[in-house]
Design an enzyme around this catalytic site. Sequence first.
Site, PDB file in Angstrom:
ATOM      1  N   ASP A 119      33.950  30.679 -14.510  1.00 30.37           N
ATOM      2  CA  ASP A 119      32.923  29.642 -14.409  1.00 30.37           C
ATOM      3  C   ASP A 119      32.200  29.520 -15.750  1.00 30.37           C
ATOM      4  OD1 ASP A 119      31.466  27.785 -12.438  1.00 30.37           O
ATOM      5  OD2 ASP A 119      29.811  28.836 -13.414  1.00 30.37           O
ATOM      6  N   GLU A 121      29.890  28.039 -18.871  1.00 25.39           N
ATOM      7  CA  GLU A 121      28.602  27.383 -19.043  1.00 25.39           C
ATOM      8  C   GLU A 121      28.539  26.770 -20.435  1.00 25.39           C
ATOM      9  OE1 GLU A 121      26.192  26.813 -16.936  1.00 25.39           O
ATOM     10  OE2 GLU A 121      27.049  27.966 -15.278  1.00 25.39           O
ATOM     11  N   ASP A 220      36.358  22.967 -15.953  1.00 23.58           N
ATOM     12  CA  ASP A 220      36.448  24.132 -16.839  1.00 23.58           C
ATOM     13  C   ASP A 220      37.745  24.146 -17.644  1.00 23.58           C
ATOM     14  OD1 ASP A 220      34.150  26.263 -15.724  1.00 23.58           O
ATOM     15  OD2 ASP A 220      34.913  24.878 -14.210  1.00 23.58           O
ATOM     16  N   HIS A 277      23.560  28.691 -12.383  1.00 24.46           N
ATOM     17  CA  HIS A 277      23.815  28.232 -13.746  1.00 24.46           C
ATOM     18  C   HIS A 277      23.685  29.335 -14.785  1.00 24.46           C
ATOM     19  CE1 HIS A 277      24.600  24.258 -12.415  1.00 24.46           C
ATOM     20  NE2 HIS A 277      23.362  23.984 -12.074  1.00 24.46           N
ATOM     21  N   ASP A 282      27.051  32.836 -11.238  1.00 25.11           N
ATOM     22  CA  ASP A 282      27.834  31.813 -10.550  1.00 25.11           C
ATOM     23  C   ASP A 282      29.253  32.313 -10.280  1.00 25.11           C
ATOM     24  OD1 ASP A 282      25.758  30.046 -10.431  1.00 25.11           O
ATOM     25  OD2 ASP A 282      26.473  28.716 -12.008  1.00 25.11           O
TER      26      ASP A 282
END
Length: 322
Positions: A119, A121, A220, A277, A282
């Site tokens: 995940d 960011e 992603d 986030h 996450d």
Amino acid sequence: MALARVSPTAFSLSLLHSLSRPFSSSSSPVLRPKGFSIAAALSHGDPLEEGAVEEAPRPSSRLPWKPTCLYYTQGKCTMMNDTLHLEKFNHNLLMNLPVNASAADKMKPQKLDYILVLDLEGKVEILEFPVIMIDAQSMEFIDSFHRFVRPTAMSEQRIREYIEGKYGKFGVDRVWHDTAIPFEEVLREFEGWIRDHKLWKKEQGGALNGAAFVTCGNWDLKTKVPEQCKVSKIELPSYLMEWINLKDIYLNFYNRRATGMMTMMRELQMPIVGSHHLGIDDAKNIARIVQHMLADGAVMQITARRHPTTSEVKFLFKNRIR
């Protein structure tokens, strides 16, 4: 089998062993409390950080949730002899991802051996690259990889503004500045990590061996990693050419659409742990969803694959989230 199965050991030994793994937060399981139900294992948490939801009830046998030491996940924690630090922070991600043996009763056979929950960011450039590795056959947490990523095409002032806006609210901006490295270095370290787990050989190239990435959406690996590779002036690695979009698996298994992680957790009655986030939190929450779905009988299958020559992405599920 890509990796030998892991069996539970004593917590004191697992913590000592984990210190020898500088590029992962933990590789040794914790002895689980007896009588810990699947509902407790997959649904309950103790959200404490800013941005987390209200704490959910938990069984008395449940180990208390603690925020992860982010210096430790970078291999840079120097506080391992500080009792107060150890009481405040988690240095073993298995504590957030326990599974009782009874959870496997409804599990279906999986073609994969391991699942790598990713995940990312960062909207301008990637800022965080967290991966949680779980056993696809037993749902056990195996290991994790986590790096903060320093942009290479932004001014220092823009980076400071970017990080303050993104991570300042979580109170981890200092950790980011102290530990972030360029994306190319992150990939180099990650490749060492997947080689150590016998999931990929650089000499052979190609896809992962017995494992697949799971992402919450296509962004992603369809969009962000290729964009970042162009900015970093490197080729898109061969092991990032296919993935499982958990939204598509969720849609086809439960016959209902989920717009994102929070929707899935709400529908599955799973309180979030940590801060939404913050990438590592996450990733842990998405891993918990994967555990829950495996326990319900879902099968994890590749949902998207990129052509190595044309870069065109082929989506393999007819019924999917667009």
